[in-house]
Design a protein around this motif. Structure first.
Motif, PDB file in Angstrom:
ATOM      1  N   ILE A  45     -28.738  14.365  45.904  1.00  0.00           N
ATOM      2  CA  ILE A  45     -29.707  12.992  45.574  1.00  0.00           C
ATOM      3  C   ILE A  45     -29.655  12.483  46.729  1.00  0.00           C
ATOM      4  O   ILE A  45     -28.423  11.713  47.208  1.00  0.00           O
ATOM      5  N   ARG A  46     -30.800  12.046  47.174  1.00  0.00           N
ATOM      6  CA  ARG A  46     -30.763  11.322  48.603  1.00  0.00           C
ATOM      7  C   ARG A  46     -31.521   9.767  48.493  1.00  0.00           C
ATOM      8  O   ARG A  46     -31.294   8.895  49.265  1.00  0.00           O
ATOM      9  N   ILE A  47     -32.458   9.665  47.341  1.00  0.00           N
ATOM     10  CA  ILE A  47     -32.872   8.389  47.155  1.00  0.00           C
ATOM     11  C   ILE A  47     -32.979   8.365  45.825  1.00  0.00           C
ATOM     12  O   ILE A  47     -33.382   9.243  44.937  1.00  0.00           O
ATOM     13  N   ILE A  48     -32.789   7.107  45.133  1.00  0.00           N
ATOM     14  CA  ILE A  48     -32.799   6.669  43.809  1.00  0.00           C
ATOM     15  C   ILE A  48     -33.647   5.096  43.706  1.00  0.00           C
ATOM     16  O   ILE A  48     -33.300   4.459  44.453  1.00  0.00           O
ATOM     17  N   GLU A  49     -34.460   5.175  42.865  1.00  0.00           N
ATOM     18  CA  GLU A  49     -35.151   4.114  42.685  1.00  0.00           C
ATOM     19  C   GLU A  49     -35.354   3.875  41.161  1.00  0.00           C
ATOM     20  O   GLU A  49     -35.816   4.594  40.455  1.00  0.00           O
ATOM     21  N   ILE A  50     -34.758   2.724  40.701  1.00  0.00           N
ATOM     22  CA  ILE A  50     -34.818   2.440  39.115  1.00  0.00           C
ATOM     23  C   ILE A  50     -35.535   0.942  39.201  1.00  0.00           C
ATOM     24  O   ILE A  50     -35.313   0.048  39.750  1.00  0.00           O
ATOM     25  N   VAL A  52     -30.545   7.924  33.367  1.00  0.00           N
ATOM     26  CA  VAL A  52     -31.565   6.981  32.873  1.00  0.00           C
ATOM     27  C   VAL A  52     -31.853   6.996  31.450  1.00  0.00           C
ATOM     28  O   VAL A  52     -32.789   6.081  31.177  1.00  0.00           O
ATOM     29  N   LEU A  53     -31.218   7.526  30.754  1.00  0.00           N
ATOM     30  CA  LEU A  53     -31.290   7.743  29.342  1.00  0.00           C
ATOM     31  C   LEU A  53     -31.013   6.182  28.550  1.00  0.00           C
ATOM     32  O   LEU A  53     -29.939   5.809  28.856  1.00  0.00           O
ATOM     33  N   ARG A  54     -31.889   5.629  28.079  1.00  0.00           N
ATOM     34  CA  ARG A  54     -31.708   4.358  27.488  1.00  0.00           C
ATOM     35  C   ARG A  54     -30.711   4.700  26.325  1.00  0.00           C
ATOM     36  O   ARG A  54     -31.287   5.169  25.179  1.00  0.00           O
ATOM     37  N   PRO A  55     -29.517   4.112  25.938  1.00  0.00           N
ATOM     38  CA  PRO A  55     -28.736   4.225  24.724  1.00  0.00           C
ATOM     39  C   PRO A  55     -29.401   3.903  23.655  1.00  0.00           C
ATOM     40  O   PRO A  55     -29.797   2.502  23.587  1.00  0.00           O
ATOM     41  N   GLY A  56     -29.344   4.671  22.761  1.00  0.00           N
ATOM     42  CA  GLY A  56     -29.643   4.313  21.260  1.00  0.00           C
ATOM     43  C   GLY A  56     -31.375   4.256  21.026  1.00  0.00           C
ATOM     44  O   GLY A  56     -32.072   4.198  20.266  1.00  0.00           O
ATOM     45  N   GLU A  57     -32.152   4.485  22.323  1.00  0.00           N
ATOM     46  CA  GLU A  57     -33.363   4.584  22.155  1.00  0.00           C
ATOM     47  C   GLU A  57     -34.177   5.901  22.277  1.00  0.00           C
ATOM     48  O   GLU A  57     -35.402   6.131  22.032  1.00  0.00           O
ATOM     49  N   GLY A  58     -33.500   6.781  23.212  1.00  0.00           N
ATOM     50  CA  GLY A  58     -33.991   8.009  23.309  1.00  0.00           C
ATOM     51  C   GLY A  58     -35.082   8.301  24.105  1.00  0.00           C
ATOM     52  O   GLY A  58     -35.815   9.079  24.373  1.00  0.00           O
ATOM     53  N   HIS A  88     -45.457  19.692  37.507  1.00  0.00           N
ATOM     54  CA  HIS A  88     -44.790  19.758  36.426  1.00  0.00           C
ATOM     55  C   HIS A  88     -44.520  18.364  35.586  1.00  0.00           C
ATOM     56  O   HIS A  88     -44.201  17.486  36.099  1.00  0.00           O
ATOM     57  N   MET A  89     -44.743  18.338  34.236  1.00  0.00           N
ATOM     58  CA  MET A  89     -44.516  17.591  33.405  1.00  0.00           C
ATOM     59  C   MET A  89     -43.470  17.988  32.358  1.00  0.00           C
ATOM     60  O   MET A  89     -43.537  18.616  31.538  1.00  0.00           O
ATOM     61  N   LEU A  90     -42.041  17.882  32.784  1.00  0.00           N
ATOM     62  CA  LEU A  90     -41.182  18.278  32.066  1.00  0.00           C
ATOM     63  C   LEU A  90     -40.723  17.574  30.657  1.00  0.00           C
ATOM     64  O   LEU A  90     -40.823  16.232  30.785  1.00  0.00           O
ATOM     65  N   ALA A  91     -40.502  18.234  29.595  1.00  0.00           N
ATOM     66  CA  ALA A  91     -40.069  17.602  28.499  1.00  0.00           C
ATOM     67  C   ALA A  91     -38.770  17.809  28.359  1.00  0.00           C
ATOM     68  O   ALA A  91     -37.974  18.872  28.291  1.00  0.00           O
ATOM     69  N   ASP A  92     -38.036  16.593  28.013  1.00  0.00           N
ATOM     70  CA  ASP A  92     -36.575  16.451  27.856  1.00  0.00           C
ATOM     71  C   ASP A  92     -36.228  15.804  26.423  1.00  0.00           C
ATOM     72  O   ASP A  92     -35.355  15.014  26.314  1.00  0.00           O
ATOM     73  N   GLN A  93     -36.708  16.752  25.636  1.00  0.00           N
ATOM     74  CA  GLN A  93     -36.431  16.311  24.158  1.00  0.00           C
ATOM     75  C   GLN A  93     -34.981  16.314  23.849  1.00  0.00           C
ATOM     76  O   GLN A  93     -34.308  15.493  23.167  1.00  0.00           O
ATOM     77  N   GLY A  94     -33.942  17.204  24.607  1.00  0.00           N
ATOM     78  CA  GLY A  94     -32.777  17.148  24.271  1.00  0.00           C
ATOM     79  C   GLY A  94     -31.885  16.186  25.158  1.00  0.00           C
ATOM     80  O   GLY A  94     -30.591  16.049  24.886  1.00  0.00           O
ATOM     81  N   HIS A  95     -32.363  15.339  26.190  1.00  0.00           N
ATOM     82  CA  HIS A  95     -31.980  14.015  26.714  1.00  0.00           C
ATOM     83  C   HIS A  95     -31.073  14.721  27.677  1.00  0.00           C
ATOM     84  O   HIS A  95     -30.209  13.926  28.380  1.00  0.00           O
ATOM     85  N   ILE A  96     -31.108  16.123  27.929  1.00  0.00           N
ATOM     86  CA  ILE A  96     -30.129  16.678  29.119  1.00  0.00           C
ATOM     87  C   ILE A  96     -30.462  15.994  30.483  1.00  0.00           C
ATOM     88  O   ILE A  96     -29.459  15.449  31.044  1.00  0.00           O
ATOM     89  N   ILE A  97     -31.525  16.231  30.911  1.00  0.00           N
ATOM     90  CA  ILE A  97     -32.163  15.726  32.247  1.00  0.00           C
ATOM     91  C   ILE A  97     -31.955  14.410  32.588  1.00  0.00           C
ATOM     92  O   ILE A  97     -31.395  13.770  33.249  1.00  0.00           O
ATOM     93  N   SER A  98     -32.278  13.323  31.359  1.00  0.00           N
ATOM     94  CA  SER A  98     -32.248  12.178  31.502  1.00  0.00           C
ATOM     95  C   SER A  98     -30.864  11.565  31.634  1.00  0.00           C
ATOM     96  O   SER A  98     -30.384  10.701  32.199  1.00  0.00           O
ATOM     97  N   SER A  99     -30.085  12.152  30.796  1.00  0.00           N
ATOM     98  CA  SER A  99     -28.494  11.966  30.881  1.00  0.00           C
ATOM     99  C   SER A  99     -28.067  12.266  32.078  1.00  0.00           C
ATOM    100  O   SER A  99     -27.057  11.686  32.837  1.00  0.00           O
ATOM    101  N   ASN A 100     -28.377  13.417  32.626  1.00  0.00           N
ATOM    102  CA  ASN A 100     -27.761  13.989  34.203  1.00  0.00           C
ATOM    103  C   ASN A 100     -28.296  13.003  35.236  1.00  0.00           C
ATOM    104  O   ASN A 100     -27.229  12.857  36.173  1.00  0.00           O
ATOM    105  N   PHE A 101     -29.326  12.349  35.016  1.00  0.00           N
ATOM    106  CA  PHE A 101     -29.555  11.527  36.089  1.00  0.00           C
ATOM    107  C   PHE A 101     -29.301  10.161  35.516  1.00  0.00           C
ATOM    108  O   PHE A 101     -29.814   9.027  36.285  1.00  0.00           O
TER     109      PHE A 101
END
Length: 187
Positions: free
Chosen positions: A131-136, A110-116, A95-108
């Motif tokens: 969530i068991r593993i996180i890597e940024i 990882v959304l860059r403020p002001g950059e979208g 799956h290649m998810l489209a997160d245009q509304g920034h819901i998933i990126s915000s939930n996790f």
């Protein structure tokens, strides 16, 4: 990160997969291991190398019962065109998810403020939605599918074998550790 050990938040998103646009929700991953693989944008430089690496290892992820969801704030139309014209992205079967509304990126978170756009983040979610593993990683640093697989195998082992832990560089079949007071200072 405060997200480690927490349940994923509800989401609903459109995905491009196998030539089709499909809807995906958080409920659909219930009972399965999942990887949410955030990347900044389609048609960039590091991102296609990462998605190609995941695609090259897709059979191994499937063998371990892991669903992969790549996520960016691009549209499903952008995902489709990228899939159609890029030799690297043409390999993608997940799956290649489209997160245009920034819901998933915000939930996790990882959304860059002001950059979208999302940071380069990887989240492994267990069958209970935890969530068991996180890597940024920073923008210019690509991730490795083989290292991700190793970490997931360790997480799956620990989940299936309470009371045991996997040491650094642990590979499937290696010895684990059973924590006990007599081991303190002996490792």
């Amino acid at each position: 990160m405060p997200l480690l050990g927490t349940m994923i938040k509800p989401f609903k998103a459109c995905s491009y997969k196998s030539g089709k646009f499909v809807t995906v929700t958080d409920a659909e991953i219930s009972g399965r291991w999942a990887v949410f693989f955030f990347y900044p944008a389609d048609f960039t430089y590091v991102c296609p190398t990462e998605l190609e690496d995941l695609a090259d290892n897709f059979d191994e992820f499937c063998r371990l019962g892991i669903d992969i969801f790549s996520v960016s704030t691009d549209t499903v139309y952008s995902h489709k065109v990228w899939h159609d014209i890029s030799p690297a992205i043409a390999k993608v079967q997940f799956h290649m998810l489209a997160d245009q509304g920034h819901i998933i990126s915000s939930n996790f978170d990882v959304l860059r403020p002001g950059e979208g756009i999302a940071d380069r983040g990887t989240f492994v979610v267990d069958p209970d939605g935890i969530i068991r593993i996180i890597e940024i990683t920073s923008d210019g640093v690509g991730r490795s599918a083989s290292e991700l697989l190793r970490k997931i195998q360790a997480a799956q082992y620990v989940a299936a074998n309470p009371g045991e832990v996997c040491p650094a560089k642990w590979e499937d079949g290696d010895e684990t550790i059973t924590p006990a007071p007599e081991l303190v200072g002996r490792i």
